[in-house]
Design an enzyme around this catalytic site. Structure first.
Site, PDB file in Angstrom:
ATOM      1  N   HIS A 140      -2.738   7.136   3.802  1.00 35.65           N
ATOM      2  CA  HIS A 140      -2.962   5.690   3.823  1.00 35.65           C
ATOM      3  C   HIS A 140      -4.269   5.345   4.533  1.00 35.65           C
ATOM      4  O   HIS A 140      -5.006   4.458   4.098  1.00 35.65           O
ATOM      5  CB  HIS A 140      -1.773   5.022   4.518  1.00 35.65           C
ATOM      6  CG  HIS A 140      -1.882   3.547   4.650  1.00 35.65           C
ATOM      7  ND1 HIS A 140      -2.209   2.941   5.842  1.00 35.65           N
ATOM      8  CD2 HIS A 140      -1.697   2.555   3.757  1.00 35.65           C
ATOM      9  CE1 HIS A 140      -2.226   1.629   5.672  1.00 35.65           C
ATOM     10  NE2 HIS A 140      -1.931   1.368   4.416  1.00 35.65           N
TER      11      HIS A 140
ATOM     12  N   ARG B 229       0.871   8.419   6.491  1.00 41.13           N
ATOM     13  CA  ARG B 229      -0.056   7.627   7.322  1.00 41.13           C
ATOM     14  C   ARG B 229      -1.493   8.116   7.166  1.00 41.13           C
ATOM     15  O   ARG B 229      -2.426   7.319   7.096  1.00 41.13           O
ATOM     16  CB  ARG B 229       0.334   7.697   8.787  1.00 41.13           C
ATOM     17  CG  ARG B 229       1.465   6.832   9.142  1.00 41.13           C
ATOM     18  CD  ARG B 229       1.012   5.532   9.804  1.00 41.13           C
ATOM     19  NE  ARG B 229       2.098   4.618   9.579  1.00 41.13           N
ATOM     20  CZ  ARG B 229       1.998   3.371   9.161  1.00 41.13           C
ATOM     21  NH1 ARG B 229       0.834   2.827   8.961  1.00 41.13           N
ATOM     22  NH2 ARG B 229       3.049   2.641   8.939  1.00 41.13           N
TER      23      ARG B 229
ATOM     24  N   SER C 109       0.826  -1.199   0.000  1.00 42.85           N
ATOM     25  CA  SER C 109       0.000   0.000   0.000  1.00 42.85           C
ATOM     26  C   SER C 109       0.870   1.262   0.000  1.00 42.85           C
ATOM     27  O   SER C 109       0.631   2.198  -0.762  1.00 42.85           O
ATOM     28  CB  SER C 109      -0.931  -0.012   1.214  1.00 42.85           C
ATOM     29  OG  SER C 109      -1.748   1.125   1.215  1.00 42.85           O
TER      30      SER C 109
END
Length: 196
Positions: A38, A35, A12
């Protein structure tokens, strides 16, 4: 305490970096941006988030030195799996001119005092209440979501001068807020190595 990264997470992040060059960001800013992106599969966060590397470095040090972490809702707490958190929402009650989330912030501040990291991912009123307290936070991750008060509360956070991670738009939420804190948790103290 080394973190084992699942192959799906590795892939990812590889795909994220193939679609967006994050190398221009300093290390902790990059970690937070990646982050949060994501967590939401939303590349727009790269230009929507507002933070400062020096602030993140100080917050990172405080976090790894054991500063308390306070969250506005259990959904944020659920996303922070490598650290105990304080959430007082279950103990809070709404009253005249005070939402339950705002009361929970007051209760949490009474419990932890100054120097905590505050992670607000749901309620703009929690962030607004935090700004009225003399909390002297190590960091405020202010990413509440919504069409009523979210963008305004985040603007007030930035105007307050408190050490903060926020974003300009109405988007945000528990997953994004937890992801921002996790970025600081997962980044080693010698964050010159760029691991996930």
């Amino acid at each position: 305490m080394n973190r084992v990264v699942h192959p799906i997470e590795q892939e990812s992040f590889r795909r994220l970096r193939a679609r967006l060059d994050t190398s221009r960001f300093p290390p902790l800013t990059r970690a937070v941006v990646e982050r949060v992106i994501h967590s939401a599969a939303d590349l727009e966060y790269a230009s929507d988030l507002v933070m400062d590397e020096d602030t993140l470095e100080k917050a990172h040090a405080a976090l790894h030195a054991g500063a308390p972490v306070v969250v506005d809702v259990e959904m944020v707490a659920a996303g922070i799996t490598r650290r105990e958190t304080v959430c007082r929402l279950k103990d809070a009650a709404a009253g005249p001119g005070l939402t339950r989330s705002a009361h929970a912030v007051r209760l949490a501040y009474e419990q932890v005092g100054p120097g905590a990291l505050w992670v607000i991912g749901c309620a703009p009123t929690a962030l607004e209440e935090l700004l009225t307290l003399d909390a002297s936070p190590a960091l405020v991750i202010g990413l509440p979501v919504g069409f009523v008060g979210a963008a305004e509360s985040k603007a007030a956070l930035r105007e307050s001068g408190l050490p903060a991670v926020s974003n300009v738009s109405e988007k945000g939420g528990s997953a994004a807020a937890a992801a921002a804190l996790n970025a600081l948790l997962y980044t080693p103290l010698s964050h010159s190595e760029e691991k996930q």
